[in-house]
Enzyme design. Structure first.
Site, PDB file in Angstrom:
ATOM      1  N   GLU A 181     -16.951-143.664  42.503  1.00 40.19           N
ATOM      2  CA  GLU A 181     -17.912-144.183  43.485  1.00 40.19           C
ATOM      3  C   GLU A 181     -18.190-145.665  43.276  1.00 40.19           C
ATOM      4  O   GLU A 181     -18.953-146.277  44.014  1.00 40.19           O
ATOM      5  CB  GLU A 181     -19.217-143.381  43.425  1.00 40.19           C
ATOM      6  CG  GLU A 181     -19.792-143.237  42.021  1.00 40.19           C
ATOM      7  CD  GLU A 181     -20.906-142.198  41.921  1.00 40.19           C
ATOM      8  OE1 GLU A 181     -21.507-141.884  42.948  1.00 40.19           O
ATOM      9  OE2 GLU A 181     -21.163-141.713  40.806  1.00 40.19           O
ATOM     10  N   ARG A 225     -26.011-131.167  41.674  1.00 38.77           N
ATOM     11  CA  ARG A 225     -26.832-132.309  41.241  1.00 38.77           C
ATOM     12  C   ARG A 225     -27.888-131.802  40.266  1.00 38.77           C
ATOM     13  O   ARG A 225     -28.507-130.771  40.507  1.00 38.77           O
ATOM     14  CB  ARG A 225     -27.526-132.951  42.440  1.00 38.77           C
ATOM     15  CG  ARG A 225     -26.585-133.440  43.511  1.00 38.77           C
ATOM     16  CD  ARG A 225     -27.370-134.187  44.605  1.00 38.77           C
ATOM     17  NE  ARG A 225     -26.479-134.780  45.575  1.00 38.77           N
ATOM     18  CZ  ARG A 225     -26.160-134.214  46.739  1.00 38.77           C
ATOM     19  NH1 ARG A 225     -26.685-133.051  47.065  1.00 38.77           N
ATOM     20  NH2 ARG A 225     -25.334-134.808  47.562  1.00 38.77           N
ATOM     21  N   HIS A 276     -32.757-140.448  49.729  1.00 34.95           N
ATOM     22  CA  HIS A 276     -33.158-139.167  49.138  1.00 34.95           C
ATOM     23  C   HIS A 276     -33.740-138.218  50.172  1.00 34.95           C
ATOM     24  O   HIS A 276     -33.513-137.012  50.118  1.00 34.95           O
ATOM     25  CB  HIS A 276     -34.162-139.388  48.010  1.00 34.95           C
ATOM     26  CG  HIS A 276     -34.562-138.097  47.379  1.00 34.95           C
ATOM     27  ND1 HIS A 276     -33.774-137.468  46.441  1.00 34.95           N
ATOM     28  CD2 HIS A 276     -35.604-137.265  47.606  1.00 34.95           C
ATOM     29  CE1 HIS A 276     -34.345-136.328  46.109  1.00 34.95           C
ATOM     30  NE2 HIS A 276     -35.449-136.182  46.792  1.00 34.95           N
TER      31      HIS A 276
END
Lengths: 88, 594
Positions: free
Chosen positions: B441, B306, B199
Site C-alpha cells: 500500500e 482488521r 473511518h
C-alpha cells in the site's frame, strides 16, 4: 471623544496587552470602542480586540462614550505610550 | 404556511460510501477534547434553567481559574496574565452573551450552543493574518473545554438512553467516537467531512448501514429530530422530506432489496467466469460479530481481518488473552477456510488515546502500523503471540500492514521468530508453517515488489492507502476527495506490476480495499491478472454475479485497450460502456451511476 493611538510595542496587541485594555475599560462606566480600518469593536471584549489584529506600527482609533471619558482616554493613551508595560 | 413540511424540504448531495436507503430521525453528535457532544432541543419552560446551567458552569470555571492563579508560585506570577486573559474570555460577549442568545433563540442545550459559539470564534480567528494572534484560538479552545467539563452538572443525554433508532449527523467521527455510540441505535451516518475510505465509511460498511460523507455543512442545516432520507447509493440527503419524496424512496428501497435478495440466492456458489476460471472471493471484516454475515454471504474465507477495534474499545491495551479469544473464535468459525489477520494498523485517522501517540501534522505519513509496532515491540509481541496461538485452531495467515521496504519485513520477521521461540520453549501449540504476507500500500513497496516477493508468502494490495499515497491525496479531506481515482492509469499500472512480480516469484496475490467491491473495477482487475479479491461481505453477491457474467479472455483484451488510455476519465468511460454491454442489469439497478 475620539483619539488616534499608535501601537509601539514589538508584539503588537497580543493577549496580555488586550487584557490590560479590558482591565482598564472595566474600571470605567464609559464605553470604549476601538477601530482599525473599517472595523470597530467593543473595547471591553478581549476576543474582539484580538481579532482586530494589530501588529506593531498599526494606528487605531479609540472612541469613548460616557462618564469621565477624558480621564479614561488619558489613561488609555498612557497605556499605549508605555507599550503596555513592556520593555520592547 | 399551511403545509410546513413541504416548504422545509432541502436536498443535499455528498459522497456515498455505504449503500442503502433509510428514513429516520436525525441526532446531532460532535466531540470536543473532553467528551462527545449531542445536540438536543430544550422545551420553552426549561430554557431559563438551561441558561442558568450555562451561567453556573461559567462561574465554576472562573472560580477554578482564580484558585489556580492564587496557587501560582511567585516565580511565575508574572505569567498570571494568561489566567487573567482566560477570565476575560469567559466574560467576552462572543463567548458568553452569544451562547446565551443561542440557547434562547434556537432552544438548544448549552453544550451545543457553546460549541456553535466556538465555531464562530474559530472562523473569525482563521481570517487573521498575524500567526501569533490567530494561534490564540488555542487559548479560547482551552477555556471552552473547561466550561464544557463544568457543564456536566446535568449529565448529557446519551445515545444509550434513546429507545428510538437514529441517523447520526456529525462533523466527523473517529474510531474512538464510534466505540462510544450504542451501535444498535444507529441507522446510518452522515458527516461534513470524509471520503471513500474514511473511518466512518469503513465502519458503516462493516455494520451494513448507509453512510454519506463530505456534505460540508450538514451539521448546520439539520436540527436534532429532523426527519431525514439518506440514500447511501447516490449520496442524496433529503432534510424534512415531503410525503411524495417519502413514498418515492420507500418504493426504491423495496426494489433494491428485491434485487439484492435475488442475487443473494446464488451467493454461496463459486465465482467462476464464463470461460471457467475460478476467482476466490474473500471478505474483509473488523468485528467478531460479522463472521456469520461473512459466511452467509458466501465468502471463500476472510482476506482481511482488521484488528484495531479491540485497541480502541477497551480501557487501556487489550490483553493477549482477549486478543487470542477473539482471533480463535473467528478462526474456528471460518475453518477450514483461510483467515488472514492483519497486525495492528493504528495511526493516521485511527487515533488511540490510550496509546498516547502524539498529535502529528501528517498522521497518514506518521508513526503508524508496522512502524508503530516495531517501535513498541512489547505491544507487537503480545498481538503476535495471540495470533500464533489462534493459528492452532484454524487456517490462519499473518499479514503486516504498511510495509515500505525490505528492512521492515526483516525486522518484523525477527520479532516473529523471537515470539515463536518463546512459544516453543513453553510447548505452546501453534501452526509452525503459518504463512506470512504483507500489505502492498506504499508506493515504494510497489517499486520493490520483485525483491519483497522473495521474502514473504503472499501480497495483499491495499488500494485505499495506495491511491492516497500514490496520488498524494489526503483521504479525509473532502476538498480533494474528487481526486481519489481508482481508475488513474498510474494506479492500474502499479497494481499490474505487483501482480506480475508476485506471479514471477510464485507467491499468492490478492487485492483488498474499496476497488475489490466496486462493480466497475472487477473486470479490470481480472484483466490484469488478479485471481483473489477481498471485499466487504455485503458486496459479495453482486461481485460474484458480475464475475459469472464476464470471461477472463475478454477482460484481458479490455485491459490491453485500457492500458493505452492516459486519464482516469477515459478509463472510467471505457469500462462503463463495457459493463453496460456485459451486465445490462447493472445500469438498470443504478449500480453504474457516478
Amino acid at each position: 471623544m475620539i483619539k488616534k493611538l499608535m501601537i509601539n510595542n514589538n508584539l503588537g496587541i497580543h493577549a496580555r496587552a488586550a487584557a490590560k485594555i479590558v482591565e482598564l475599560a472595566n474600571r470605567y462606566k464609559a464605553h470604549l470602542y476601538l477601530k482599525k480600518d473599517d472595523k470597530e469593536v467593543d473595547g471591553s471584549n478581549i476576543l474582539s480586540i484580538l481579532t482586530l489584529s494589530c501588529p506593531k506600527g498599526t494606528e487605531i482609533q479609540a472612541r469613548i462614550v460616557g462618564e469621565n471619558s477624558e480621564r479614561f482616554m488619558k489613561e488609555l493613551s498612557e497605556l499605549f505610550e508605555k507599550k503596555f508595560g513592556e520593555t520592547r | 404556511m399551511t403545509d410546513k413540511n413541504f416548504s422545509d424540504q432541502k436536498v443535499l448531495r455528498g459522497i456515498p460510501v455505504s449503500p442503502g436507503i433509510i428514513i429516520g430521525k436525525a441526532r446531532l453528535v460532535d466531540r470536543s477534547r473532553v467528551k462527545i457532544l449531542y445536540q438536543y432541543l430544550i422545551s420553552d419552560d426549561q430554557l431559563s434553567q438551561e441558561v442558568e446551567r450555562f451561567k453556573h458552569a461559567i462561574k465554576t470555571t472562573e472560580e477554578q481559574l482564580a484558585t489556580l492563579k492564587n496557587r501560582m508560585p511567585d516565580k511565575i506570577n508574572k505569567h498570571s496574565f494568561i489566567i487573567d486573559s482566560c477570565l476575560m474570555m469567559l466574560k467576552d460577549s462572543m463567548l458568553n452573551d452569544s451562547t446565551i442568545k443561542k440557547i434562547l433563540n434556537e432552544k438548544i442545550n448549552a453544550e451545543w450552543a457553546l460549541k456553535k459559539s466556538l465555531d464562530e470564534i474559530r472562523e473569525v480567528f482563521s481570517q487573521i493574518d498575524d500567526e501569533y494572534i490567530s494561534n490564540r484560538i488555542n487559548d479560547v479552545e482551552n477555556v471552552i473545554e473547561k466550561v464544557l467539563r463544568n457543564l456536566s452538572g446535568k449529565e448529557q443525554e446519551s445515545l444509550a438512553e434513546i429507545n428510538q433508532r437514529v441517523i447520526i449527523v456529525a462533523h466527523d467521527l473517529s474510531p474512538a467516537d464510534t466505540t462510544e455510540l450504542n451501535i444498535n441505535m444507529v441507522m446510518g451516518f452522515i458527516t461534513n467531512v470524509g471520503g471513500q475510505t474514511s473511518h466512518t465509511a469503513i465502519m458503516a460498511q462493516a455494520l451494513e448501514i448507509p453512510a454519506v460523507v463530505g456534505l460540508q455543512s450538514v451539521t448546520d442545516l439539520v436540527k436534532d429530530g429532523d426527519l431525514l432520507i439518506v440514500d447511501g447509493k447516490t449520496g442524496r440527503i433529503i432534510i424534512n422530506p415531503d410525503d411524495s419524496a417519502i413514498i418515492d424512496y420507500q418504493e426504491r428501497h423495496l426494489q433494491r432489496e428485491k434485487y439484492r435478495s435475488s442475487i443473494a440466492r446464488k451467493s454461496h456458489l463459486p465465482a467462476t467466469t464464463l470461460d471457467g476460471h475460478r476467482i476466490a472471493i474473500k471478505a474483509n471484516m473488523e468485528f467478531v460479530e460479522e463472521v456469520t454475515a461473512v459466511k452467509n454471504h458466501g465468502a471463500d474465507g476472510i482476506g482481511l481481518f482488521r484488528t484495531e477495534f479491540l485497541y480502541l474499545r477497551s480501557k487501556g491495551l487489550p490483553s493477549e488473552e482477549e486478543l487470542y479469544q477473539d482471533y480463535r473464535e473467528v478462526a474456528e468459525f471460518i475453518s477450514p477456510l483461510e483467515l488472514t489477520i492483519r497486525t495492528l494498523d493504528l495511526g493516521g485517522d485511527k487515533f488511540a488515546s490510550e496509546l498516547e501517540i502524539s498529535k502529528e501534522m501528517n498522521p497518514a505519513l506518521g508513526l503508524r502500523a508496522i512502524r508503530f509496532c516495531l517501535k513498541e515491540p512489547e505491544i507487537f509481541k503480545s498481538q503476535l503471540r495471540a495470533i500464533l496461538r489462534a493459528s492452532a485452531h484454524g487456517n490462519v495467515q499473518l499479514m503486516f500492514p504498511m510495509i515500505s521496504g525490505l528492512q521492515e519485513i526483516l525486522d518484523a520477521k525477527e520479532i516473529l521468530s523471537q515470539v515463536k521461540d518463546e512459544l516453543d520453549s513453553k510447548n505452546t501449540n501453534y501452526d509452525q508453517n503459518i504463512k506470512t504476507g504483507i500489505m502492498i500500500e506504499v508506493p515504494s513497496a510497489v517499486t520493490m515488489a520483485e525483491v519483497l516477493a522473495r521474502h514473504v508468502d503472499f501480497f495483499s494490495i491495499g488500494t485505499n492507502d495506495l491511491i492516497q499515497y500514490a496520488l498524494a491525496i489526503d483521504r479525509i479531506n473532502e476538498q480533494v476527495a474528487y481526486m481519489y481515482q481508482p481508475f488513474h492509469p498510474a494506479i492500474l499500472r502499479m497494481i499490474k506490476h505487483v501482480v506480475d512480480s508476485a506471479k514471477e516469484a510464485g507467491i499468492g496475490v490478492s487485492l483488498c480495499g474499496e476497488m475489490a467491491g466496486d462493480p466497475l473495477c472487477v473486470s479490470i482487475l481480472l484483466g490484469l491478472g488478479i485471481e483473489e479479491l477481498s471485499l466487504n461481505s455485503r458486496a459479495i453477491p453482486l461481485i460474484k454475479k458480475i464475475i459469472r457474467s464476464i470471461s477472463i479472455e475478454e477482460a484481458r483484451m479490455d485491459f490491453r485497450n485500457i492500458n493505452r488510455l492516459n486519464t482516469a476519465n477515459e478509463v472510467r468511460a471505457y469500462i462503463q460502456d463495457r459493463m453496460k454491454a456485459l451486465v445490462p442489469e447493472l445500469q438498470e439497478k443504478g449500480y453504474l451511476d457516478i
